[in-house]
Design a protein around this motif. Sequence first.
Motif, PDB file in Angstrom:
ATOM      1  N   MET A   1      88.678  -7.884  82.968  1.00 20.50           N
ATOM      2  CA  MET A   1      88.415  -6.465  82.871  1.00 20.50           C
ATOM      3  C   MET A   1      88.870  -5.980  81.496  1.00 20.50           C
ATOM      4  SD  MET A   1      89.322  -4.107  86.073  1.00 20.50           S
ATOM      5  CE  MET A   1      89.154  -2.386  85.921  1.00 20.50           C
ATOM      6  N   SER A   2      87.997  -5.317  80.789  1.00 20.66           N
ATOM      7  CA  SER A   2      88.365  -4.869  79.445  1.00 20.66           C
ATOM      8  C   SER A   2      89.205  -3.606  79.510  1.00 20.66           C
ATOM      9  CB  SER A   2      87.108  -4.629  78.611  1.00 20.66           C
ATOM     10  OG  SER A   2      86.454  -3.467  79.056  1.00 20.66           O
ATOM     11  N   ASN A   3      89.824  -3.282  78.396  1.00 15.96           N
ATOM     12  CA  ASN A   3      90.687  -2.100  78.335  1.00 15.96           C
ATOM     13  C   ASN A   3      89.922  -0.810  78.602  1.00 15.96           C
ATOM     14  OD1 ASN A   3      92.987  -3.516  77.861  1.00 15.96           O
ATOM     15  ND2 ASN A   3      92.909  -3.309  75.648  1.00 15.96           N
ATOM     16  N   THR A   4      88.657  -0.756  78.209  1.00 17.03           N
ATOM     17  CA  THR A   4      87.867   0.456  78.404  1.00 17.03           C
ATOM     18  C   THR A   4      87.769   0.811  79.881  1.00 17.03           C
ATOM     19  OG1 THR A   4      86.580  -0.123  76.452  1.00 17.03           O
ATOM     20  CG2 THR A   4      85.669   1.548  77.907  1.00 17.03           C
ATOM     21  N   TYR A   5      87.533  -0.182  80.712  1.00 21.38           N
ATOM     22  CA  TYR A   5      87.423   0.078  82.150  1.00 21.38           C
ATOM     23  C   TYR A   5      88.764   0.524  82.734  1.00 21.38           C
ATOM     24  CZ  TYR A   5      82.826  -2.038  81.887  1.00 21.38           C
ATOM     25  OH  TYR A   5      81.532  -2.318  81.563  1.00 21.38           O
ATOM     26  N   ILE A   6      89.847  -0.027  82.230  1.00 15.85           N
ATOM     27  CA  ILE A   6      91.169   0.381  82.701  1.00 15.85           C
ATOM     28  C   ILE A   6      91.422   1.839  82.318  1.00 15.85           C
ATOM     29  CG2 ILE A   6      93.660   0.011  82.419  1.00 15.85           C
ATOM     30  CD1 ILE A   6      93.012  -2.982  82.092  1.00 15.85           C
ATOM     31  N   TYR A   7      91.060   2.214  81.084  1.00 17.14           N
ATOM     32  CA  TYR A   7      91.243   3.593  80.637  1.00 17.14           C
ATOM     33  C   TYR A   7      90.418   4.554  81.493  1.00 17.14           C
ATOM     34  CZ  TYR A   7      93.200   1.406  76.445  1.00 17.14           C
ATOM     35  OH  TYR A   7      93.941   0.662  75.578  1.00 17.14           O
ATOM     36  N   ILE A   8      89.183   4.186  81.785  1.00 16.27           N
ATOM     37  CA  ILE A   8      88.319   5.029  82.615  1.00 16.27           C
ATOM     38  C   ILE A   8      88.903   5.156  84.022  1.00 16.27           C
ATOM     39  CG2 ILE A   8      86.045   5.185  83.699  1.00 16.27           C
ATOM     40  CD1 ILE A   8      84.902   3.930  81.120  1.00 16.27           C
ATOM     41  N   LEU A   9      89.402   4.069  84.574  1.00 21.03           N
ATOM     42  CA  LEU A   9      90.003   4.084  85.901  1.00 21.03           C
ATOM     43  C   LEU A   9      91.237   4.981  85.941  1.00 21.03           C
ATOM     44  CD1 LEU A   9      90.011   2.928  88.800  1.00 21.03           C
ATOM     45  CD2 LEU A   9      91.520   1.138  87.934  1.00 21.03           C
ATOM     46  N   VAL A  10      92.103   4.863  84.950  1.00 24.15           N
ATOM     47  CA  VAL A  10      93.307   5.701  84.891  1.00 24.15           C
ATOM     48  C   VAL A  10      92.921   7.173  84.759  1.00 24.15           C
ATOM     49  CG1 VAL A  10      95.337   6.275  83.500  1.00 24.15           C
ATOM     50  CG2 VAL A  10      94.824   3.888  84.028  1.00 24.15           C
ATOM     51  N   ALA A  11      91.940   7.476  83.903  1.00 27.12           N
ATOM     52  CA  ALA A  11      91.488   8.860  83.738  1.00 27.12           C
ATOM     53  C   ALA A  11      90.919   9.405  85.044  1.00 27.12           C
ATOM     54  CB  ALA A  11      90.451   8.944  82.622  1.00 27.12           C
ATOM     55  N   ALA A  12      90.170   8.603  85.760  1.00 27.02           N
ATOM     56  CA  ALA A  12      89.592   9.038  87.029  1.00 27.02           C
ATOM     57  C   ALA A  12      90.681   9.304  88.067  1.00 27.02           C
ATOM     58  CB  ALA A  12      88.608   7.988  87.547  1.00 27.02           C
ATOM     59  N   VAL A  13      91.671   8.433  88.140  1.00 23.47           N
ATOM     60  CA  VAL A  13      92.762   8.618  89.104  1.00 23.47           C
ATOM     61  C   VAL A  13      93.561   9.870  88.779  1.00 23.47           C
ATOM     62  CG1 VAL A  13      94.952   7.629  89.918  1.00 23.47           C
ATOM     63  CG2 VAL A  13      92.929   6.182  89.726  1.00 23.47           C
ATOM     64  N   VAL A  14      93.888  10.063  87.508  1.00 23.74           N
ATOM     65  CA  VAL A  14      94.663  11.241  87.112  1.00 23.74           C
ATOM     66  C   VAL A  14      93.867  12.520  87.380  1.00 23.74           C
ATOM     67  CG1 VAL A  14      95.626  12.452  85.120  1.00 23.74           C
ATOM     68  CG2 VAL A  14      96.080  10.020  85.443  1.00 23.74           C
ATOM     69  N   THR A  16      91.535  12.995  89.599  1.00 22.03           N
ATOM     70  CA  THR A  16      91.464  13.194  91.045  1.00 22.03           C
ATOM     71  C   THR A  16      92.790  13.721  91.586  1.00 22.03           C
ATOM     72  OG1 THR A  16      89.860  11.404  91.201  1.00 22.03           O
ATOM     73  CG2 THR A  16      90.942  12.078  93.237  1.00 22.03           C
ATOM     74  N   LEU A  17      93.899  13.150  91.123  1.00 24.02           N
ATOM     75  CA  LEU A  17      95.206  13.609  91.593  1.00 24.02           C
ATOM     76  C   LEU A  17      95.469  15.065  91.218  1.00 24.02           C
ATOM     77  CD1 LEU A  17      97.596  10.581  91.002  1.00 24.02           C
ATOM     78  CD2 LEU A  17      96.904  11.592  93.167  1.00 24.02           C
ATOM     79  N   ILE A  18      95.053  15.453  90.016  1.00 22.50           N
ATOM     80  CA  ILE A  18      95.262  16.835  89.582  1.00 22.50           C
ATOM     81  C   ILE A  18      94.520  17.799  90.487  1.00 22.50           C
ATOM     82  CG2 ILE A  18      94.691  18.458  87.733  1.00 22.50           C
ATOM     83  CD1 ILE A  18      95.358  16.229  85.761  1.00 22.50           C
ATOM     84  N   ARG A  19      93.372  17.402  90.990  1.00 23.17           N
ATOM     85  CA  ARG A  19      92.582  18.285  91.841  1.00 23.17           C
ATOM     86  C   ARG A  19      92.988  18.207  93.321  1.00 23.17           C
ATOM     87  NH1 ARG A  19      89.630  16.875  87.567  1.00 23.17           N
ATOM     88  NH2 ARG A  19      88.190  18.362  86.656  1.00 23.17           N
ATOM     89  N   VAL A  20      93.406  17.051  93.782  1.00 22.99           N
ATOM     90  CA  VAL A  20      93.710  16.851  95.199  1.00 22.99           C
ATOM     91  C   VAL A  20      95.148  17.237  95.539  1.00 22.99           C
ATOM     92  CG1 VAL A  20      93.937  15.080  96.995  1.00 22.99           C
ATOM     93  CG2 VAL A  20      91.952  15.087  95.497  1.00 22.99           C
ATOM     94  N   LEU A  21      96.075  16.980  94.636  1.00 24.41           N
ATOM     95  CA  LEU A  21      97.485  17.216  94.923  1.00 24.41           C
ATOM     96  C   LEU A  21      97.802  18.662  95.282  1.00 24.41           C
ATOM     97  CD1 LEU A  21     100.020  15.495  95.070  1.00 24.41           C
ATOM     98  CD2 LEU A  21     100.520  16.151  92.722  1.00 24.41           C
ATOM     99  N   PRO A  22      97.325  19.663  94.542  1.00 25.09           N
ATOM    100  CA  PRO A  22      97.634  21.048  94.946  1.00 25.09           C
ATOM    101  C   PRO A  22      97.099  21.415  96.322  1.00 25.09           C
ATOM    102  CG  PRO A  22      96.839  21.005  92.695  1.00 25.09           C
ATOM    103  CD  PRO A  22      96.636  19.632  93.260  1.00 25.09           C
ATOM    104  N   VAL A  23      95.935  20.895  96.679  1.00 24.06           N
ATOM    105  CA  VAL A  23      95.343  21.212  97.977  1.00 24.06           C
ATOM    106  C   VAL A  23      96.176  20.615  99.103  1.00 24.06           C
ATOM    107  CG1 VAL A  23      93.312  20.878  99.429  1.00 24.06           C
ATOM    108  CG2 VAL A  23      93.042  21.392  97.012  1.00 24.06           C
ATOM    109  N   THR A  24      96.730  19.424  98.889  1.00 28.15           N
ATOM    110  CA  THR A  24      97.501  18.771  99.944  1.00 28.15           C
ATOM    111  C   THR A  24      98.941  19.276 100.007  1.00 28.15           C
ATOM    112  OG1 THR A  24      98.048  16.955  98.439  1.00 28.15           O
ATOM    113  CG2 THR A  24      96.123  16.674  99.864  1.00 28.15           C
TER     114      THR A  24
END
Length: 101
Positions: A1-14, A16-24
């Motif tokens: 897995m290249s670094n680009t995919y890891i960066y995209i995955l981390v950005a997606a998780v962060v 999602t957490l920013i949007r989901v965490l306040p609701v929960t």
Amino acid sequence: MSNTYIYILVAAVVSTLIRVLPVTVFRKPIKSRFVRSFLYYVPYVTLAVMTFPAIIDATQNKIAGILALICGTIAAWLNQSLFRVAIICCVVVFVVEFVLI
């Protein structure tokens, strides 16, 4: 897995957490006056933190950016419209850079 995919995955998780965490976490209305006022001003502070350095660095001469920031702040303080403030800042940068170059 290249670094680009890891960066995209981390950005997606962060993102999602920013949007989901306040609701929960905050299921009930926030009653604390301090927290409500803090959350009210967060977007303005974020915009200011991103904008002010860009105002100064966007010009060829930092003095032009600083003077435009000062003139724009004064114009906004005097209840000028956003369009007028932008025009004033652009004219200040144009004149200062024309004089200094």
